[in-house]
Design a protein around this motif. Sequence first.
Motif, PDB file in Angstrom:
ATOM      1  N   ARG A  64       0.911  -1.087   0.118  1.00  9.62           N
ATOM      2  CA  ARG A  64       0.165  -0.018   0.019  1.00  9.62           C
ATOM      3  C   ARG A  64       0.773   1.091   0.218  1.00  9.62           C
ATOM      4  O   ARG A  64       1.408   1.283   1.336  1.00  9.62           O
ATOM      5  CB  ARG A  64      -0.736  -0.110   1.246  1.00  9.62           C
ATOM      6  CG  ARG A  64      -1.822   0.990   1.327  1.00  9.62           C
ATOM      7  CD  ARG A  64      -2.814   0.598   1.990  1.00  9.62           C
ATOM      8  NE  ARG A  64      -4.407   1.057   0.877  1.00  9.62           N
ATOM      9  CZ  ARG A  64      -5.163   1.425   2.547  1.00  9.62           C
ATOM     10  NH1 ARG A  64      -5.171   0.704   4.042  1.00  9.62           N
ATOM     11  NH2 ARG A  64      -6.256   1.879   2.147  1.00  9.62           N
ATOM     12  N   GLY A  65      -0.096   2.275  -0.458  1.00 12.02           N
ATOM     13  CA  GLY A  65       0.993   3.746  -0.574  1.00 12.02           C
ATOM     14  C   GLY A  65       2.486   3.533  -1.493  1.00 12.02           C
ATOM     15  O   GLY A  65       3.365   4.335  -1.139  1.00 12.02           O
ATOM     16  N   ALA A  66       2.650   2.637  -2.542  1.00 16.80           N
ATOM     17  CA  ALA A  66       3.930   1.624  -3.288  1.00 16.80           C
ATOM     18  C   ALA A  66       4.282   2.776  -4.224  1.00 16.80           C
ATOM     19  O   ALA A  66       3.093   3.689  -4.710  1.00 16.80           O
ATOM     20  CB  ALA A  66       4.355   0.831  -3.436  1.00 16.80           C
ATOM     21  N   PHE A  67       5.500   3.362  -4.558  1.00 16.98           N
ATOM     22  CA  PHE A  67       5.848   3.893  -5.806  1.00 16.98           C
ATOM     23  C   PHE A  67       6.060   2.864  -7.122  1.00 16.98           C
ATOM     24  O   PHE A  67       6.335   1.349  -6.788  1.00 16.98           O
ATOM     25  CB  PHE A  67       6.993   4.750  -5.355  1.00 16.98           C
ATOM     26  CG  PHE A  67       8.593   4.217  -5.675  1.00 16.98           C
ATOM     27  CD1 PHE A  67       9.091   4.362  -7.243  1.00 16.98           C
ATOM     28  CD2 PHE A  67       8.594   3.204  -4.447  1.00 16.98           C
ATOM     29  CE1 PHE A  67      10.573   3.739  -6.838  1.00 16.98           C
ATOM     30  CE2 PHE A  67       9.888   3.175  -4.575  1.00 16.98           C
ATOM     31  CZ  PHE A  67      10.938   3.013  -5.784  1.00 16.98           C
ATOM     32  N   THR A  68       6.028   2.589  -8.320  1.00 13.02           N
ATOM     33  CA  THR A  68       5.845   1.714  -9.250  1.00 13.02           C
ATOM     34  C   THR A  68       7.756   2.718  -9.657  1.00 13.02           C
ATOM     35  O   THR A  68       8.285   4.125 -10.224  1.00 13.02           O
ATOM     36  CB  THR A  68       5.100   1.614  -9.905  1.00 13.02           C
ATOM     37  OG1 THR A  68       5.298   1.117 -11.147  1.00 13.02           O
ATOM     38  CG2 THR A  68       4.766   3.435 -10.568  1.00 13.02           C
ATOM     39  N   VAL A  69       8.411   1.615  -9.684  1.00  6.25           N
ATOM     40  CA  VAL A  69       9.281   1.791 -11.142  1.00  6.25           C
ATOM     41  C   VAL A  69       9.257   1.114 -11.967  1.00  6.25           C
ATOM     42  O   VAL A  69       9.690   1.723 -13.299  1.00  6.25           O
ATOM     43  CB  VAL A  69      10.576   0.653 -10.507  1.00  6.25           C
ATOM     44  CG1 VAL A  69      11.059   1.084  -8.910  1.00  6.25           C
ATOM     45  CG2 VAL A  69      10.885  -0.748 -10.912  1.00  6.25           C
ATOM     46  N   LYS A  70       7.901   0.965 -13.128  1.00  2.00           N
ATOM     47  CA  LYS A  70       7.741   0.236 -13.888  1.00  2.00           C
ATOM     48  C   LYS A  70       7.676   1.524 -14.796  1.00  2.00           C
ATOM     49  O   LYS A  70       6.790   2.752 -14.509  1.00  2.00           O
ATOM     50  CB  LYS A  70       6.548  -0.695 -14.018  1.00  2.00           C
ATOM     51  CG  LYS A  70       6.865  -1.532 -13.509  1.00  2.00           C
ATOM     52  CD  LYS A  70       5.881  -2.250 -13.435  1.00  2.00           C
ATOM     53  CE  LYS A  70       5.943  -3.813 -12.930  1.00  2.00           C
ATOM     54  NZ  LYS A  70       4.525  -4.890 -13.016  1.00  2.00           N
ATOM     55  N   THR A  71       8.011   1.641 -16.127  1.00  2.00           N
ATOM     56  CA  THR A  71       7.828   2.801 -17.428  1.00  2.00           C
ATOM     57  C   THR A  71       6.112   2.413 -17.134  1.00  2.00           C
ATOM     58  O   THR A  71       5.828   1.379 -17.654  1.00  2.00           O
ATOM     59  CB  THR A  71       8.584   2.611 -18.278  1.00  2.00           C
ATOM     60  OG1 THR A  71       9.832   2.131 -17.499  1.00  2.00           O
ATOM     61  CG2 THR A  71       8.505   3.302 -19.262  1.00  2.00           C
ATOM     62  N   VAL A  72       5.723   3.844 -17.567  1.00  2.00           N
ATOM     63  CA  VAL A  72       3.918   3.379 -17.652  1.00  2.00           C
ATOM     64  C   VAL A  72       4.017   4.121 -19.538  1.00  2.00           C
ATOM     65  O   VAL A  72       4.972   5.172 -19.302  1.00  2.00           O
ATOM     66  CB  VAL A  72       3.837   4.116 -16.821  1.00  2.00           C
ATOM     67  CG1 VAL A  72       3.506   3.684 -15.430  1.00  2.00           C
ATOM     68  CG2 VAL A  72       3.575   6.134 -16.465  1.00  2.00           C
ATOM     69  N   ASP A  73       3.069   3.816 -19.913  1.00  2.00           N
ATOM     70  CA  ASP A  73       2.216   4.879 -21.176  1.00  2.00           C
ATOM     71  C   ASP A  73       1.452   6.124 -20.942  1.00  2.00           C
ATOM     72  O   ASP A  73       1.405   6.197 -19.861  1.00  2.00           O
ATOM     73  CB  ASP A  73       1.556   3.754 -22.221  1.00  2.00           C
ATOM     74  CG  ASP A  73       0.057   3.321 -21.460  1.00  2.00           C
ATOM     75  OD1 ASP A  73      -0.117   4.115 -20.758  1.00  2.00           O
ATOM     76  OD2 ASP A  73      -0.099   2.544 -21.952  1.00  2.00           O
ATOM     77  N   ALA A  74       1.025   6.888 -22.010  1.00  2.00           N
ATOM     78  CA  ALA A  74       0.561   8.243 -21.989  1.00  2.00           C
ATOM     79  C   ALA A  74      -0.987   8.299 -20.858  1.00  2.00           C
ATOM     80  O   ALA A  74      -1.191   8.910 -20.002  1.00  2.00           O
ATOM     81  CB  ALA A  74       0.187   8.557 -23.386  1.00  2.00           C
ATOM     82  N   SER A  75      -1.550   6.362 -20.963  1.00  2.00           N
ATOM     83  CA  SER A  75      -2.781   6.336 -19.943  1.00  2.00           C
ATOM     84  C   SER A  75      -2.401   6.073 -18.955  1.00  2.00           C
ATOM     85  O   SER A  75      -2.836   5.957 -18.022  1.00  2.00           O
ATOM     86  CB  SER A  75      -3.399   5.628 -20.535  1.00  2.00           C
ATOM     87  OG  SER A  75      -3.435   4.585 -20.599  1.00  2.00           O
ATOM     88  N   GLY A  76      -1.177   6.065 -18.453  1.00  2.00           N
ATOM     89  CA  GLY A  76      -0.215   5.576 -16.667  1.00  2.00           C
ATOM     90  C   GLY A  76      -0.395   4.214 -16.477  1.00  2.00           C
ATOM     91  O   GLY A  76      -0.335   3.813 -15.766  1.00  2.00           O
ATOM     92  N   LYS A  77      -0.616   3.116 -17.951  1.00  2.00           N
ATOM     93  CA  LYS A  77      -0.485   1.667 -17.782  1.00  2.00           C
ATOM     94  C   LYS A  77       0.725   1.219 -17.266  1.00  2.00           C
ATOM     95  O   LYS A  77       1.502   1.973 -18.460  1.00  2.00           O
ATOM     96  CB  LYS A  77      -1.734   1.456 -18.916  1.00  2.00           C
ATOM     97  CG  LYS A  77      -1.877  -0.069 -18.358  1.00  2.00           C
ATOM     98  CD  LYS A  77      -2.541  -0.694 -19.439  1.00  2.00           C
ATOM     99  CE  LYS A  77      -2.744  -2.177 -19.444  1.00  2.00           C
ATOM    100  NZ  LYS A  77      -3.196  -3.132 -20.459  1.00  2.00           N
ATOM    101  N   ALA A  78       1.579   0.487 -16.750  1.00  2.00           N
ATOM    102  CA  ALA A  78       2.697  -0.348 -16.583  1.00  2.00           C
ATOM    103  C   ALA A  78       2.897  -0.922 -18.612  1.00  2.00           C
ATOM    104  O   ALA A  78       2.198  -1.424 -17.964  1.00  2.00           O
ATOM    105  CB  ALA A  78       2.486  -1.102 -15.936  1.00  2.00           C
TER     106      ALA A  78
END
Length: 172
Positions: A64-78
């Motif tokens: 919970r409350g984590a940050f993501t290291v993943k690259t996301v597209d323009a819509s915010g999806k990984a």
Amino acid sequence: MSNKNVILKSLSLQNFKGIKELKIEFGHETTVAGANATGKTTVFDAFTWCLFGKDSSDRTDSGRGAFTVKTVDASGKAIAKLEHEVTAVIAVDSVITTFTRRLVENWVKPRGKAETELRGNDTHYFVNGIEVKASQYSQQVAGIIEDQLCKMITNPAYFPALDWNMQSDNLT
């Protein structure tokens, strides 16, 4: 407690929070500068994630409350099926150690299904190119610098943001 000469020699990012590929070679003085939203905090997040598994705001990459290291597209999806990796090369009293933290998506093809499915993420840890367990990795990092001390000397906003009791404890 003995004094150590600790120098960050280089930092390499691959698919980390929108930075496809970046390598910074640090000299005696290195400035990371740029306009807002150009990746300065992302570089710092990469450094703290590589060593401690947290971003510069002390959030982990899971739960919970984590940050993501993943690259996301323009819509915010990984963006699927990318490996996310940060490597820090650190010299301690002239002895070079390379730390790599890699986040890999775990894709499986369930029996009877045509498509693969994401079943979570695995984090892999490497010291000098050799894969090690998370506990060994953390122990190696702690042998160089403790998490709290690293935050205090690398982030000017960290110490003033601490509760006054924590500030007092860290001054003694």
